[in-house]
Design a protein around this motif. Structure first.
Motif, PDB file in Angstrom:
ATOM      1  N   ALA A  43       0.861  -1.304  -0.083  1.00  0.00           N
ATOM      2  CA  ALA A  43       0.480  -0.041  -0.117  1.00  0.00           C
ATOM      3  C   ALA A  43       0.628   0.936  -0.022  1.00  0.00           C
ATOM      4  CB  ALA A  43      -0.630   0.106   1.593  1.00  0.00           C
ATOM      5  N   PRO A  44       0.782   2.657  -0.494  1.00  0.00           N
ATOM      6  CA  PRO A  44       1.550   3.747  -0.723  1.00  0.00           C
ATOM      7  C   PRO A  44       1.679   3.807   0.688  1.00  0.00           C
ATOM      8  CG  PRO A  44       0.117   3.584  -2.434  1.00  0.00           C
ATOM      9  CD  PRO A  44      -0.795   2.130  -1.778  1.00  0.00           C
ATOM     10  N   ASP A  45       0.608   4.045   1.681  1.00  0.00           N
ATOM     11  CA  ASP A  45       0.269   4.871   2.707  1.00  0.00           C
ATOM     12  C   ASP A  45       1.698   4.206   3.494  1.00  0.00           C
ATOM     13  OD1 ASP A  45      -1.454   5.894   1.996  1.00  0.00           O
ATOM     14  OD2 ASP A  45      -3.043   4.907   2.987  1.00  0.00           O
ATOM     15  N   ALA A  46       1.984   2.479   3.670  1.00  0.00           N
ATOM     16  CA  ALA A  46       2.702   1.926   4.919  1.00  0.00           C
ATOM     17  C   ALA A  46       4.480   2.494   3.365  1.00  0.00           C
ATOM     18  CB  ALA A  46       2.654   0.583   4.121  1.00  0.00           C
ATOM     19  N   PHE A  47       4.253   2.730   2.401  1.00  0.00           N
ATOM     20  CA  PHE A  47       5.446   3.041   2.224  1.00  0.00           C
ATOM     21  C   PHE A  47       5.304   4.422   2.252  1.00  0.00           C
ATOM     22  CE2 PHE A  47       8.178   4.824  -1.990  1.00  0.00           C
ATOM     23  CZ  PHE A  47       9.431   3.991  -1.816  1.00  0.00           C
ATOM     24  N   SER A  48       5.426   4.827   2.085  1.00  0.00           N
ATOM     25  CA  SER A  48       5.515   6.752   2.816  1.00  0.00           C
ATOM     26  C   SER A  48       5.725   6.767   3.723  1.00  0.00           C
ATOM     27  CB  SER A  48       4.170   7.500   2.441  1.00  0.00           C
ATOM     28  OG  SER A  48       3.225   7.257   2.578  1.00  0.00           O
ATOM     29  N   VAL A  49       5.027   5.949   5.126  1.00  0.00           N
ATOM     30  CA  VAL A  49       5.151   5.575   6.213  1.00  0.00           C
ATOM     31  C   VAL A  49       6.836   5.491   7.029  1.00  0.00           C
ATOM     32  CG1 VAL A  49       5.005   5.080   7.999  1.00  0.00           C
ATOM     33  CG2 VAL A  49       2.739   5.388   6.905  1.00  0.00           C
ATOM     34  N   ILE A  50       7.062   4.342   5.692  1.00  0.00           N
ATOM     35  CA  ILE A  50       8.446   4.207   5.495  1.00  0.00           C
ATOM     36  C   ILE A  50       9.477   4.743   5.600  1.00  0.00           C
ATOM     37  CG2 ILE A  50      10.294   2.306   5.013  1.00  0.00           C
ATOM     38  CD1 ILE A  50       7.495   0.354   5.274  1.00  0.00           C
ATOM     39  N   VAL A  51       9.535   5.693   4.236  1.00  0.00           N
ATOM     40  CA  VAL A  51      10.375   6.642   4.191  1.00  0.00           C
ATOM     41  C   VAL A  51      10.077   7.392   4.413  1.00  0.00           C
ATOM     42  CG1 VAL A  51      10.073   8.224   1.835  1.00  0.00           C
ATOM     43  CG2 VAL A  51      10.006   6.007   1.188  1.00  0.00           C
ATOM     44  N   GLU A  52       9.176   8.417   5.153  1.00  0.00           N
ATOM     45  CA  GLU A  52       9.338   8.880   5.926  1.00  0.00           C
ATOM     46  C   GLU A  52      10.072   8.989   7.566  1.00  0.00           C
ATOM     47  OE1 GLU A  52       6.126  11.384   9.222  1.00  0.00           O
ATOM     48  OE2 GLU A  52       5.027  10.880   6.835  1.00  0.00           O
ATOM     49  N   LYS A  53       9.909   7.910   7.808  1.00  0.00           N
ATOM     50  CA  LYS A  53      10.444   7.166   9.001  1.00  0.00           C
ATOM     51  C   LYS A  53      12.137   7.024   9.255  1.00  0.00           C
ATOM     52  CE  LYS A  53       6.922   4.661  11.882  1.00  0.00           C
ATOM     53  NZ  LYS A  53       6.823   3.987  12.614  1.00  0.00           N
ATOM     54  N   LEU A  54      12.122   6.863   7.366  1.00  0.00           N
ATOM     55  CA  LEU A  54      13.911   6.219   7.373  1.00  0.00           C
ATOM     56  C   LEU A  54      14.525   7.772   7.084  1.00  0.00           C
ATOM     57  CD1 LEU A  54      16.793   4.825   6.369  1.00  0.00           C
ATOM     58  CD2 LEU A  54      14.881   5.204   3.876  1.00  0.00           C
ATOM     59  N   LYS A  56      13.843  10.633   8.492  1.00  0.00           N
ATOM     60  CA  LYS A  56      13.741  11.434  10.033  1.00  0.00           C
ATOM     61  C   LYS A  56      14.900  11.062  10.472  1.00  0.00           C
ATOM     62  CE  LYS A  56       8.952  12.596  11.255  1.00  0.00           C
ATOM     63  NZ  LYS A  56       7.853  11.841  11.576  1.00  0.00           N
ATOM     64  N   PHE A  57      15.303   9.080  10.514  1.00  0.00           N
ATOM     65  CA  PHE A  57      16.482   8.695  11.204  1.00  0.00           C
ATOM     66  C   PHE A  57      17.658   9.248  10.702  1.00  0.00           C
ATOM     67  CE2 PHE A  57      19.510   5.638  10.615  1.00  0.00           C
ATOM     68  CZ  PHE A  57      19.224   4.786  11.692  1.00  0.00           C
ATOM     69  N   ILE A  58      17.914   9.355   8.733  1.00  0.00           N
ATOM     70  CA  ILE A  58      18.312   9.749   8.393  1.00  0.00           C
ATOM     71  C   ILE A  58      19.146  11.320   8.770  1.00  0.00           C
ATOM     72  CG2 ILE A  58      19.902  11.005   5.760  1.00  0.00           C
ATOM     73  CD1 ILE A  58      18.246   8.527   4.646  1.00  0.00           C
ATOM     74  N   GLU A  59      18.416  11.739   9.093  1.00  0.00           N
ATOM     75  CA  GLU A  59      17.765  13.352   9.350  1.00  0.00           C
ATOM     76  C   GLU A  59      18.542  13.417  10.901  1.00  0.00           C
ATOM     77  OE1 GLU A  59      15.536  17.650  10.865  1.00  0.00           O
ATOM     78  OE2 GLU A  59      14.888  16.002   9.062  1.00  0.00           O
ATOM     79  N   ALA A  60      18.266  12.956  11.713  1.00  0.00           N
ATOM     80  CA  ALA A  60      18.809  12.569  12.707  1.00  0.00           C
ATOM     81  C   ALA A  60      20.371  11.643  12.669  1.00  0.00           C
ATOM     82  CB  ALA A  60      17.651  11.366  14.494  1.00  0.00           C
ATOM     83  N   SER A  61      20.684  11.015  12.602  1.00  0.00           N
ATOM     84  CA  SER A  61      21.576  10.969  12.207  1.00  0.00           C
ATOM     85  C   SER A  61      22.735  11.579  11.764  1.00  0.00           C
ATOM     86  CB  SER A  61      22.402   9.425  11.339  1.00  0.00           C
ATOM     87  OG  SER A  61      23.420   9.187  10.827  1.00  0.00           O
ATOM     88  N   ASN A  62      22.536  12.146  10.461  1.00  0.00           N
ATOM     89  CA  ASN A  62      23.262  13.485  10.407  1.00  0.00           C
ATOM     90  C   ASN A  62      23.358  15.097  11.011  1.00  0.00           C
ATOM     91  OD1 ASN A  62      23.809  12.516   7.563  1.00  0.00           O
ATOM     92  ND2 ASN A  62      22.074  13.351   6.554  1.00  0.00           N
TER      93      ASN A  62
END
Length: 139
Positions: A43-54, A56-62
């Motif tokens: 489902a596109p919603d699940a994909f967008s949630v995963i992308v959003e979390k990823l 956020k993780f990349i931003e926090a890591s940076n």
């Protein structure tokens, strides 16, 4: 030889694109249509949630990486300042020792015949103090 599947039956597409209404939109590809038909497509919603979390993780890591780099810069700066202060202190102490050594030599070779008993005692105390400071084994 026939495995029982009727190939003449076509499956109705789930999403039909009218190219006249949407000239910039491409029709669904064969693989995507097959995946949707077999319900393998997420489902596109699940994909967008995963992308959003990823994201956020990349931003926090940076951000954490930038914070670590900034902290290392501050630590290096402080270490350089401490090293500079230590070198200045050492140089000042060496200058003080040179002056004390000159004073020590002057007191050692000065004539004492005209000094009173109290002045001789003070001279001896000053020489002893300078000798301990200049020639101690701690340096």
């Amino acid at each position: 030889m026939d495995n029982g599947k009727d190939k003449s039956v076509t499956v109705n597409p789930t999403h039909v694109v009218d190219l006249e209404e949407h000239p910039n939109q491409c029709p669904m590809g064969h693989k995507k249509a097959k995946d949707e038909r077999n319900r393998k497509w997420k489902a596109p919603d699940a994909f967008s949630v995963i992308v959003e979390k990823l994201d956020k993780f990349i931003e926090a890591s940076n951000t954490a990486k930038k914070d670590r780099e900034k902290m290392l810069e501050v630590q290096e700066s402080l270490a350089n300042k401490v090293e500079t202060a230590n070198l200045r202190h050492k140089a000042a102490w060496e200058q003080t020792k040179c002056k004390m050594l000159e004073m020590y030599k002057e007191l050692m070779f000065a004539l004492t015949s005209h000094l009173s008993t109290e002045a001789l005692a003070e001279r001896d105390k000053a020489l002893e103090s300078m000798r301990l400071s200049l020639f101690s084994k701690d340096d």
